[in-house]
Design an enzyme around this catalytic site. Structure first.
Site, PDB file in Angstrom:
ATOM      1  N   LYS A   1       0.899  -1.076   0.107  1.00 21.14           N
ATOM      2  CA  LYS A   1      -0.042  -0.064  -0.110  1.00 21.14           C
ATOM      3  C   LYS A   1       0.889   1.325   0.043  1.00 21.14           C
ATOM      4  O   LYS A   1       2.143   1.197   0.335  1.00 21.14           O
ATOM      5  CB  LYS A   1      -0.925  -0.057   1.115  1.00 21.14           C
ATOM      6  CG  LYS A   1      -1.889  -0.978   1.192  1.00 21.14           C
ATOM      7  CD  LYS A   1      -3.139  -0.891   0.176  1.00 21.14           C
ATOM      8  CE  LYS A   1      -4.094  -1.764   0.408  1.00 21.14           C
ATOM      9  NZ  LYS A   1      -5.056  -1.610  -0.740  1.00 21.14           N
TER      10      LYS A   1
ATOM     11  N   ARG B   1      -5.130 -10.015   3.756  1.00 18.63           N
ATOM     12  CA  ARG B   1      -4.929 -10.268   2.083  1.00 18.63           C
ATOM     13  C   ARG B   1      -3.540  -9.663   1.671  1.00 18.63           C
ATOM     14  O   ARG B   1      -3.282  -8.709   2.280  1.00 18.63           O
ATOM     15  CB  ARG B   1      -6.029  -9.569   1.535  1.00 18.63           C
ATOM     16  CG  ARG B   1      -5.974  -9.447   0.183  1.00 18.63           C
ATOM     17  CD  ARG B   1      -7.297  -8.539  -0.475  1.00 18.63           C
ATOM     18  NE  ARG B   1      -7.391  -8.459  -2.046  1.00 18.63           N
ATOM     19  CZ  ARG B   1      -6.656  -7.501  -2.501  1.00 18.63           C
ATOM     20  NH1 ARG B   1      -6.027  -6.534  -1.636  1.00 18.63           N
ATOM     21  NH2 ARG B   1      -6.720  -7.305  -3.962  1.00 18.63           N
TER      22      ARG B   1
END
Length: 269
Positions: free
Chosen positions: A215, A249
C-alpha cells in the site's frame, strides 16, 4: 496473537493495470499457476480481482470482468482451493454468488442495495470494506486520523443494518476498515486504523479483514517502490495479527505464513 492466527488470502490480480503486478496474470493459465503457488506457500484462500481500483486504472465492463474470472475460479474450485472474488460490480457479485465462491470482497462495501436480495439467498461470506470515498476508486484525499475511525464505525453501523434488513445473516459478514488511499492519502489514518482493530472487533463482534500489502502509506514511510515494500508490509501484517485481525490479504503469502509461525512459537514460550 489474540484469538489465534489469521487466515491468509493470497492476491491474484487478473488485470492490466494494478499498481504492483498489472499484466502478469492476465491469462488464465498464469493466474491459475500463481494461485496454486500461493496455496502451496500457505494461503488459506485466493482473492481474485479482475478490475483494478487504483486512481489511474481503466474501467472494466462487468462481462469482461466475469470473462477473466470464470475460468480461474472454476479451475481453483475443482482443485479444492477456497476462492474469494474481489469486485464492486453487482453483476459480477451475482455471478460470484451463483459460482458458490467462499467470499465476495467489495471495496465499495456493498453500496448497491439492488444486489442485496441476491446476496441474502447466497451462502458466501461478504467482506464489507470501508472507504472514505464511498465508491469504487481509491482517489487521493487528505483525511484526519483523529476522526477517521469514527467514520469507519458509523459506516459499519449503517451498512450492517442495511444488509441485515435485506436478509443477509450477520454471521456472514467480515469487516475491513480499508487501508492506504481508501483511508486517506496521508500515512496517519492507516496507522491509526491498524491500532484500532481491537476496538472494531469489540464494537461489532465480527471478524476483521485487512490488506496492507504494497500500500501507498508503506511507500511513504519507507521510500520504497511497490515491489520493494515486502518487509514493510510484513511488519504491518504481523502487527495486525498481534491485534487480533482474522483475515490478512497479501501478495507475499510465504513471508507472512512464516512470520505467523514464528509468532505462534514465541507465544507458546
Amino acid at each position: 496473537m489474540r484469538g489465534g492466527a489469521p487466515k491468509i488470502l493470497g492476491i491474484v490480480n487478473i488485470t492490466e493495470d494494478s499498481f504492483s503486478d498489472g499484466g502478469k496474470y492476465l491469462e488464465p493459465k498464469s493466474a491459475i499457476a500463481r494461485a496454486l503457488e500461493l496455496a502451496d506457500d500457505g494461503a488459506h484462500g485466493v482473492d481474485l480481482g479482475a478490475a483494478s481500483s487504483n486512481p489511474e486504472a481503466k474501467q472494466v465492463a462487468p462481462d469482461e470482468e466475469i470473462r477473466r474470472l470464470d475460468p480461474v475460479a472454476l479451475a481453483l474450485a475443482e482443485r479444492g482451493i477456497t476462492v474469494s472474488i474481489d469486485t464492486f460490480k453487482p453483476e459480477v457479485q451475482r455471478w460470484a454468488a451463483r459460482r458458490r465462491v467462499a467470499y465476495i470482497n467489495d471495496i465499495g462495501g456493498f453500496a448497491d442495495a439492488a444486489v442485496y436480495a441476491d446476496l441474502a439467498h447466497a451462502e458466501c461470506k461478504l467482506i464489507v470494506m470501508h472507504s472514505v470515498q464511498r465508491g469504487s476508486r481509491a482517489t487521493r484525499v487528505e483525511t484526519d486520523a483523529a476522526t477517521v475511525i469514527d467514520g469507519v464505525l458509523r459506516f459499519f453501523e449503517e451498512r450492517i443494518a442495511a444488509l441485515e434488513r435485506a436478509g443477509v445473516r450477520r454471521d456472514r459478514l467480515v469487516l475491513d476498515p480499508g487501508m492506504g488511499f481508501f483511508l486517506g492519502a496521508n500515512v496517519e489514518p492507516s496507522l491509526h486504523a491498524l491500532a484500532e482493530i481491537g476496538r472494531l472487533k469489540k464494537t461489532f463482534g465480527l471478524p476483521i479483514h485487512v490488506s496492507v500489502s504494497r500500500k501507498s502509506f508503506l511507500g511513504t514511510l519507507t521510500g520504497r517502490a511497490h515491489d520493494e515494500r515486502g518487509a514493510a508490509a510484513l511488519a504491518a501484517e504481523l502487527y495486525a495479527a498481534s491485534q487480533g485481525v482474522d483475515f490478512i490479504r497479501t501478495h507475499e503469502v510465504r513471508a507472512l505464513a512464516d512470520g505467523l509461525k514464528v509468532l505462534a512459537a514465541l507465544a507458546n514460550q
